[in-house]
Design an enzyme around this catalytic site. Structure first.
Site, PDB file in Angstrom:
ATOM      1  N   ARG A 144      24.352 -11.196  10.447  1.00 24.76           N
ATOM      2  CA  ARG A 144      24.609 -12.089  11.598  1.00 24.76           C
ATOM      3  C   ARG A 144      23.463 -13.058  11.860  1.00 24.76           C
ATOM      4  NH1 ARG A 144      26.235  -9.568  17.241  1.00 24.76           N
ATOM      5  NH2 ARG A 144      24.383  -8.293  16.845  1.00 24.76           N
ATOM      6  N   ARG A 152      28.698  -0.064  30.274  1.00 31.56           N
ATOM      7  CA  ARG A 152      28.346   0.695  29.078  1.00 31.56           C
ATOM      8  C   ARG A 152      28.036   2.148  29.380  1.00 31.56           C
ATOM      9  NH1 ARG A 152      26.308  -3.735  25.833  1.00 31.56           N
ATOM     10  NH2 ARG A 152      25.457  -3.043  23.879  1.00 31.56           N
ATOM     11  N   ARG A 197      18.777 -11.729  15.499  1.00 23.23           N
ATOM     12  CA  ARG A 197      18.336 -10.921  16.635  1.00 23.23           C
ATOM     13  C   ARG A 197      17.344  -9.865  16.170  1.00 23.23           C
ATOM     14  NH1 ARG A 197      23.731  -9.247  19.888  1.00 23.23           N
ATOM     15  NH2 ARG A 197      22.544  -7.319  20.080  1.00 23.23           N
TER      16      ARG A 197
HETATM   17  P1  AP5 Z   1      24.641  -6.607  23.211  1.00 24.81           P
HETATM   18  O1  AP5 Z   1      24.151  -7.990  23.040  1.00 24.81           O
HETATM   19  O2  AP5 Z   1      25.793  -6.365  24.100  1.00 24.81           O
HETATM   20  O3  AP5 Z   1      24.865  -6.014  21.771  1.00 24.81           O
HETATM   21  P2  AP5 Z   1      25.931  -4.975  21.181  1.00 24.81           P
HETATM   22  O4  AP5 Z   1      26.818  -4.278  22.131  1.00 24.81           O
HETATM   23  O5  AP5 Z   1      25.133  -4.125  20.309  1.00 24.81           O
HETATM   24  O6  AP5 Z   1      26.964  -5.873  20.486  1.00 24.81           O
HETATM   25  P3  AP5 Z   1      26.725  -7.001  19.458  1.00 24.81           P
HETATM   26  O7  AP5 Z   1      26.433  -8.279  20.153  1.00 24.81           O
HETATM   27  O8  AP5 Z   1      25.765  -6.552  18.401  1.00 24.81           O
HETATM   28  O9  AP5 Z   1      28.157  -7.029  18.754  1.00 24.81           O
HETATM   29  P4  AP5 Z   1      29.450  -7.919  18.987  1.00 24.81           P
HETATM   30  O10 AP5 Z   1      30.588  -6.964  19.166  1.00 24.81           O
HETATM   31  O11 AP5 Z   1      29.281  -8.974  20.014  1.00 24.81           O
HETATM   32  O12 AP5 Z   1      29.568  -8.555  17.523  1.00 24.81           O
HETATM   33  P5  AP5 Z   1      29.751 -10.063  17.056  1.00 24.81           P
HETATM   34  O13 AP5 Z   1      31.035 -10.609  17.577  1.00 24.81           O
HETATM   35  O14 AP5 Z   1      28.521 -10.856  17.305  1.00 24.81           O
HETATM   36  O15 AP5 Z   1      23.444  -5.693  23.760  1.00 24.81           O
HETATM   37  C1  AP5 Z   1      22.144  -5.750  23.216  1.00 24.81           C
HETATM   38  C2  AP5 Z   1      21.223  -4.798  23.973  1.00 24.81           C
HETATM   39  O16 AP5 Z   1      21.127  -5.198  25.360  1.00 24.81           O
HETATM   40  C3  AP5 Z   1      21.677  -3.335  24.043  1.00 24.81           C
HETATM   41  O17 AP5 Z   1      21.279  -2.614  22.900  1.00 24.81           O
HETATM   42  C4  AP5 Z   1      20.976  -2.861  25.321  1.00 24.81           C
HETATM   43  O18 AP5 Z   1      19.611  -2.590  25.101  1.00 24.81           O
HETATM   44  C5  AP5 Z   1      21.073  -4.079  26.232  1.00 24.81           C
HETATM   45  N1  AP5 Z   1      22.284  -4.065  27.073  1.00 24.81           N
HETATM   46  C6  AP5 Z   1      23.300  -4.993  27.058  1.00 24.81           C
HETATM   47  N2  AP5 Z   1      24.241  -4.671  27.957  1.00 24.81           N
HETATM   48  C7  AP5 Z   1      23.836  -3.530  28.556  1.00 24.81           C
HETATM   49  C8  AP5 Z   1      24.415  -2.696  29.561  1.00 24.81           C
HETATM   50  N3  AP5 Z   1      25.596  -2.982  30.127  1.00 24.81           N
HETATM   51  N4  AP5 Z   1      23.718  -1.577  29.942  1.00 24.81           N
HETATM   52  C9  AP5 Z   1      22.524  -1.288  29.384  1.00 24.81           C
HETATM   53  N5  AP5 Z   1      21.944  -2.014  28.428  1.00 24.81           N
HETATM   54  C10 AP5 Z   1      22.585  -3.138  28.007  1.00 24.81           C
HETATM   55  O19 AP5 Z   1      29.939  -9.838  15.472  1.00 24.81           O
HETATM   56  C11 AP5 Z   1      28.894  -9.338  14.663  1.00 24.81           C
HETATM   57  C12 AP5 Z   1      28.865 -10.066  13.307  1.00 24.81           C
HETATM   58  O20 AP5 Z   1      30.066  -9.795  12.588  1.00 24.81           O
HETATM   59  C13 AP5 Z   1      28.786 -11.596  13.429  1.00 24.81           C
HETATM   60  O21 AP5 Z   1      27.967 -12.086  12.412  1.00 24.81           O
HETATM   61  C14 AP5 Z   1      30.242 -12.060  13.240  1.00 24.81           C
HETATM   62  O22 AP5 Z   1      30.298 -13.355  12.659  1.00 24.81           O
HETATM   63  C15 AP5 Z   1      30.802 -10.994  12.325  1.00 24.81           C
HETATM   64  N6  AP5 Z   1      32.215 -10.681  12.630  1.00 24.81           N
HETATM   65  C16 AP5 Z   1      32.794 -10.599  13.870  1.00 24.81           C
HETATM   66  N7  AP5 Z   1      34.108 -10.251  13.762  1.00 24.81           N
HETATM   67  C17 AP5 Z   1      34.339 -10.089  12.419  1.00 24.81           C
HETATM   68  C18 AP5 Z   1      35.520  -9.717  11.668  1.00 24.81           C
HETATM   69  N8  AP5 Z   1      36.687  -9.440  12.278  1.00 24.81           N
HETATM   70  N9  AP5 Z   1      35.408  -9.633  10.328  1.00 24.81           N
HETATM   71  C19 AP5 Z   1      34.223  -9.909   9.698  1.00 24.81           C
HETATM   72  N10 AP5 Z   1      33.090 -10.279  10.350  1.00 24.81           N
HETATM   73  C20 AP5 Z   1      33.143 -10.360  11.701  1.00 24.81           C
HETATM   74 ZN    ZN Z   2      27.675  -9.518  21.293  1.00 24.15          ZN
END
Ligand code: AP5
Ligand code: ZN
Length: 214
Positions: A127, A88, A160
């Site tokens: 979500r 990231r 979350r």
């Molecule tokens: P992390 O858990 O990685 O969260 P994020 O990057 O913010 O990503 P999300 O999990 O929120 O999104 P996603 O893309 O997985 O979406 P999803 O598929 O669930 O990180 C959390 C925290 O940890 C960070 O803020 C940081 O503090 C720390 N961290 C983690 N990694 C780090 C690193 N490498 N370095 C430093 N800090 C780090 O989909 C979301 C929703 O939309 C769901 O409800 C789903 O059902 C829906 N959905 C999905 N696709 C679609 C679609 N095509 N159409 C309609 N709805 C959809």
């Molecule tokens: Zn995720």
């Protein structure tokens, strides 16, 4: 295969990962999931990571590089892995290059979940997750059979702590400032495939399959 999934919060990384993982028998390594488990278990790592996560800021590079280094060495991941949410920062990407070089392997593809910020608030605030399996639902787009209950285990779903509109703003800021440069980093190496992450989950899956079979 060794894949990296990059995209803003809510872009669908966690939704697509299980499908790719099953099709290609890969390890799913999601730093966010690992950190949330560490926070819940109050491990030393979790205690260090908690504050930054709740504010929507990135955890320090050293902490996440440490957990990924351990994970990719595991024999179960030798066949290949999906990195979901890592690297990231450009510093994390450089560290990853060093780790992989030592193992004599390389990244095959970087999947860029490209999407407009405006769509993400609805995705994030709707979500619900099943923490122990990582299964993800959405009240509108992917509702569970019974509201608030995991389809498979019958256990309760949770939201979350960082899935609020206010924390999302910080997470998006961190994405644009610190993570977008990682896409440029891999573009220069020619390994990035851009996805239309605003499409339906099924359409995105089809795009992923097309990229991975080419
Ligand atoms: P992390 O858990 O990685 O969260 P994020 O990057 O913010 O990503 P999300 O999990 O929120 O999104 P996603 O893309 O997985 O979406 P999803 O598929 O669930 O990180 C959390 C925290 O940890 C960070 O803020 C940081 O503090 C720390 N961290 C983690 N990694 C780090 C690193 N490498 N370095 C430093 N800090 C780090 O989909 C979301 C929703 O939309 C769901 O409800 C789903 O059902 C829906 N959905 C999905 N696709 C679609 C679609 N095509 N159409 C309609 N709805 C959809
Ligand atoms: Zn995720």
């Amino acid at each position: 295969k060794r894949l990296i999934l990059i995209g803003p919060p809510g872009s669908g990384k966690g939704t697509q990962s299980p499908l790719i993982k099953d099709e290609y028998c890969l390890c799913h390594l999601a730093t966010g999931d690992m950190l949330r488990a560490a926070v819940a278990a109050k491990t030393p790592l979790g205690i260090k990571a908690k504050e930054a996560m709740e504010k929507g800021e990135l955890v320090s590079d050293d902490l996440v590089v440490g957990i990924i280094d351990e994970a990719i060495k595991k024999t179960s991941c030798q066949k290949g892995f999906i990195l979901d949410g890592f690297p990231r920062t450009v510093a994390q990407a450089q560290k990853l290059d060093e780790m992989l070089q030592k193992q004599g392997v390389k990244i095959d593809k970087v999947l860029n979940f490209a999407i407009d910020d405006a769509i993400l608030e609805e995705r994030i605030t709707g979500r619900w997750i099943h923490p122990s399996s990582g299964r993800t639902y959405h009240t509108k787009y992917a509702p569970p059979k019974v509201p608030g209950i995991d389809d498979v285990s019958g256990e309760p779903l949770i939201q979350r702590k960082d899935d609020t509109a206010a924390v999302l703003r910080s997470r998006l800021e961190a994405f644009h400032r610190q993570t977008e440069p990682v896409i440029d980093y891999y573009s220069k190496k020619g390994s990035v495939a851009n996805l239309h992450a605003e499409k339906t989950p099924e359409e995105v899956t089809a795009e992923v399959q097309k990229v991975l079979s080419s």
